[in-house]
Design a protein around this motif. Structure first.
Motif, PDB file in Angstrom:
ATOM      1  N   TRP A 188       0.811  -1.222   0.000  1.00 14.41           N
ATOM      2  CA  TRP A 188       0.000   0.000   0.000  1.00 14.41           C
ATOM      3  C   TRP A 188       0.844   1.272   0.000  1.00 14.41           C
ATOM      4  CZ3 TRP A 188      -3.926  -2.105   4.142  1.00 14.41           C
ATOM      5  CH2 TRP A 188      -4.813  -2.975   3.507  1.00 14.41           C
ATOM      6  N   LYS A 189       2.127   1.121   0.065  1.00 12.31           N
ATOM      7  CA  LYS A 189       2.986   2.289  -0.117  1.00 12.31           C
ATOM      8  C   LYS A 189       2.812   2.845  -1.529  1.00 12.31           C
ATOM      9  CE  LYS A 189       7.833   3.784   0.132  1.00 12.31           C
ATOM     10  NZ  LYS A 189       9.224   3.391   0.481  1.00 12.31           N
ATOM     11  N   TRP A 190       2.509   1.960  -2.473  1.00 12.47           N
ATOM     12  CA  TRP A 190       2.338   2.363  -3.873  1.00 12.47           C
ATOM     13  C   TRP A 190       0.923   2.092  -4.404  1.00 12.47           C
ATOM     14  CZ3 TRP A 190       6.462  -0.975  -2.409  1.00 12.47           C
ATOM     15  CH2 TRP A 190       7.697  -0.329  -2.280  1.00 12.47           C
ATOM     16  N   VAL A 191       0.277   1.070  -3.893  1.00 12.70           N
ATOM     17  CA  VAL A 191      -1.049   0.679  -4.371  1.00 12.70           C
ATOM     18  C   VAL A 191      -2.096   1.150  -3.373  1.00 12.70           C
ATOM     19  CG1 VAL A 191      -2.532  -1.262  -5.017  1.00 12.70           C
ATOM     20  CG2 VAL A 191      -0.063  -1.350  -5.496  1.00 12.70           C
ATOM     21  N   ASN A 192      -3.164   1.773  -3.872  1.00 12.59           N
ATOM     22  CA  ASN A 192      -4.201   2.276  -2.971  1.00 12.59           C
ATOM     23  C   ASN A 192      -4.987   1.129  -2.346  1.00 12.59           C
ATOM     24  OD1 ASN A 192      -3.448   4.861  -3.752  1.00 12.59           O
ATOM     25  ND2 ASN A 192      -4.957   4.938  -5.394  1.00 12.59           N
ATOM     26  N   PRO A 193      -5.251   1.204  -1.042  1.00 18.48           N
ATOM     27  CA  PRO A 193      -6.027   0.139  -0.389  1.00 18.48           C
ATOM     28  C   PRO A 193      -7.429   0.056  -0.971  1.00 18.48           C
ATOM     29  CG  PRO A 193      -4.992   1.590   1.226  1.00 18.48           C
ATOM     30  CD  PRO A 193      -4.835   2.247  -0.108  1.00 18.48           C
ATOM     31  N   GLY A 194      -7.990  -1.121  -0.922  1.00 19.58           N
ATOM     32  CA  GLY A 194      -9.381  -1.286  -1.333  1.00 19.58           C
ATOM     33  C   GLY A 194     -10.264  -1.125  -0.118  1.00 19.58           C
ATOM     34  N   TYR A 253     -18.022   5.761  -1.088  1.00 18.72           N
ATOM     35  CA  TYR A 253     -16.564   5.796  -1.027  1.00 18.72           C
ATOM     36  C   TYR A 253     -15.995   5.987  -2.419  1.00 18.72           C
ATOM     37  CZ  TYR A 253     -11.774   3.946  -0.676  1.00 18.72           C
ATOM     38  OH  TYR A 253     -10.420   3.780  -0.759  1.00 18.72           O
ATOM     39  N   GLN A 254     -15.062   6.920  -2.536  1.00 22.98           N
ATOM     40  CA  GLN A 254     -14.391   7.153  -3.813  1.00 22.98           C
ATOM     41  C   GLN A 254     -12.982   7.675  -3.540  1.00 22.98           C
ATOM     42  OE1 GLN A 254     -16.482   9.731  -6.552  1.00 22.98           O
ATOM     43  NE2 GLN A 254     -14.664  10.056  -7.822  1.00 22.98           N
ATOM     44  N   LEU A 306      -6.962  10.284   4.797  1.00 19.30           N
ATOM     45  CA  LEU A 306      -8.090  11.101   4.340  1.00 19.30           C
ATOM     46  C   LEU A 306      -9.004  10.342   3.382  1.00 19.30           C
ATOM     47  CD1 LEU A 306      -6.278  14.524   3.811  1.00 19.30           C
ATOM     48  CD2 LEU A 306      -7.962  13.967   5.578  1.00 19.30           C
ATOM     49  N   ASN A 307      -8.498   9.300   2.781  1.00 17.99           N
ATOM     50  CA  ASN A 307      -9.304   8.522   1.848  1.00 17.99           C
ATOM     51  C   ASN A 307     -10.068   7.372   2.495  1.00 17.99           C
ATOM     52  OD1 ASN A 307      -9.281   9.073  -1.218  1.00 17.99           O
ATOM     53  ND2 ASN A 307      -7.208   9.595  -0.585  1.00 17.99           N
ATOM     54  N   VAL A 308      -9.622   6.909   3.652  1.00 16.94           N
ATOM     55  CA  VAL A 308     -10.274   5.731   4.232  1.00 16.94           C
ATOM     56  C   VAL A 308     -10.969   6.012   5.561  1.00 16.94           C
ATOM     57  CG1 VAL A 308      -8.597   4.210   3.121  1.00 16.94           C
ATOM     58  CG2 VAL A 308      -8.243   4.881   5.509  1.00 16.94           C
ATOM     59  N   VAL A 309     -10.773   7.181   6.149  1.00 18.04           N
ATOM     60  CA  VAL A 309     -11.365   7.458   7.446  1.00 18.04           C
ATOM     61  C   VAL A 309     -12.889   7.537   7.330  1.00 18.04           C
ATOM     62  CG1 VAL A 309     -11.273   9.994   7.268  1.00 18.04           C
ATOM     63  CG2 VAL A 309     -11.119   8.878   9.511  1.00 18.04           C
ATOM     64  N   ALA A 320     -12.582  11.498   2.109  1.00 21.37           N
ATOM     65  CA  ALA A 320     -12.854  12.920   1.928  1.00 21.37           C
ATOM     66  C   ALA A 320     -13.772  13.208   0.749  1.00 21.37           C
ATOM     67  CB  ALA A 320     -11.526  13.671   1.736  1.00 21.37           C
ATOM     68  N   GLU A 321     -13.598  12.477  -0.343  1.00 23.41           N
ATOM     69  CA  GLU A 321     -14.403  12.746  -1.534  1.00 23.41           C
ATOM     70  C   GLU A 321     -15.883  12.462  -1.279  1.00 23.41           C
ATOM     71  OE1 GLU A 321     -14.907  13.973  -5.588  1.00 23.41           O
ATOM     72  OE2 GLU A 321     -13.272  14.188  -4.159  1.00 23.41           O
ATOM     73  N   ALA A 322     -16.183  11.302  -0.756  1.00 22.22           N
ATOM     74  CA  ALA A 322     -17.575  10.944  -0.470  1.00 22.22           C
ATOM     75  C   ALA A 322     -18.169  11.885   0.576  1.00 22.22           C
ATOM     76  CB  ALA A 322     -17.664   9.503   0.000  1.00 22.22           C
ATOM     77  N   ALA A 323     -17.375  12.241   1.592  1.00 19.71           N
ATOM     78  CA  ALA A 323     -17.866  13.119   2.654  1.00 19.71           C
ATOM     79  C   ALA A 323     -18.155  14.527   2.132  1.00 19.71           C
ATOM     80  CB  ALA A 323     -16.848  13.184   3.785  1.00 19.71           C
TER      81      ALA A 323
END
Length: 230
Positions: A33-39, A62-63, A160-163, A172-175
């Motif tokens: 996940w240092k390079w690949v975004n978590p699912g 989620y986005q 910020l993407n998974v919280v 953050a995007e969905a929120a």
């Protein structure tokens, strides 16, 4: 008696092997996940299961959005509200932990945790919302892995993407789209501060924000200019 001790030793060796394998599994994911975004994260799986208990067709909001696609106001607000020494520590804010312990002692109960953004990210990615010393210990181990393998920019980007930002709302995007009808890149200072102060208890504050939380948002907005971000 000898057979009993042999059995105990065998069991301990087996447990240590399982524990080592589990830590290795986590380390592998942190490295990737240092390079690949978590699912889907552990928190996402837990919340989705809860939602589907009442609605089998439920889905998460989620986005993923890259670091540059998130407003700097929101980055600064989250750092100001959650971990104002984020850029200075190595995963554990000792001052924050000390203040939290003092606050808890004054109140006579646990009202503050003192967890850094890195610790919260570790919990979101792999663990559960439950509280225990075992979970806190595992959280600390994972936080060390993250701080060792990732830089601060990647840590903040993934956080910020998974919280969790509401019931079934992650990132953050969905929120930003849910609460303010704008993409994360367009979140302004006031909205950013309000979003940031939701994070300790987002499902509680998503419908109504108490007056003291609104005042806290105003204080966070005033401090945002001093927040250091990657």
């Amino acid at each position: 008696m000898k057979n009993v001790w042999r059995s105990i030793k065998f069991l301990l060796k087996w447990l240590l092997l399982v524990l080592f394998a589990y830590q290795l599994w986590i380390f592998f994911h942190v490295l990737v996940w240092k390079w690949v975004n978590p699912g889907e994260t552990s928190f996402m799986e837990i919340r989705l299961d809860e939602l589907r208990e009442t609605n089998p067709e439920a889905k998460l909001k989620y986005q993923w959005v890259d670091y540059t696609g998130i407003s700097n106001h929101l980055k600064r607000a989250v750092v100001a509200a959650e971990d104002d020494r984020f850029m200075a520590h190595n995963g554990f804010d000792l001052r924050g932990i000390e203040k939290a312990l003092e606050k808890n002692a004054q109140r006579g109960k646990s009202v503050a945790g003192g967890s850094s953004i890195t610790q919260q990210l570790a919990k979101n990615l792999f663990l559960s919302p439950s509280r225990s010393y075992v979970r806190k210990a595992e959280e600390a181990v994972i936080a060390l892995m993250i701080e060792w393998l990732w830089d601060k920019r990647r840590i903040l980007e993934v956080y910020l993407n998974v919280v969790e930002w509401g019931n079934g709302i992650f990132g953050a995007e969905a929120a930003a789209r849910h609460y303010y009808k704008v993409p994360a890149a367009q979140v302004g200072p006031s909205a950013a501060a309000r979003m940031a102060v939701m994070l300790p208890n987002p499902r509680k504050y998503e419908k109504a924000m108490p007056a003291w939380v609104v005042r806290h948002a105003a204080r966070v907005q005033a401090r945002m200019r001093y927040s250091q971000i990657p």
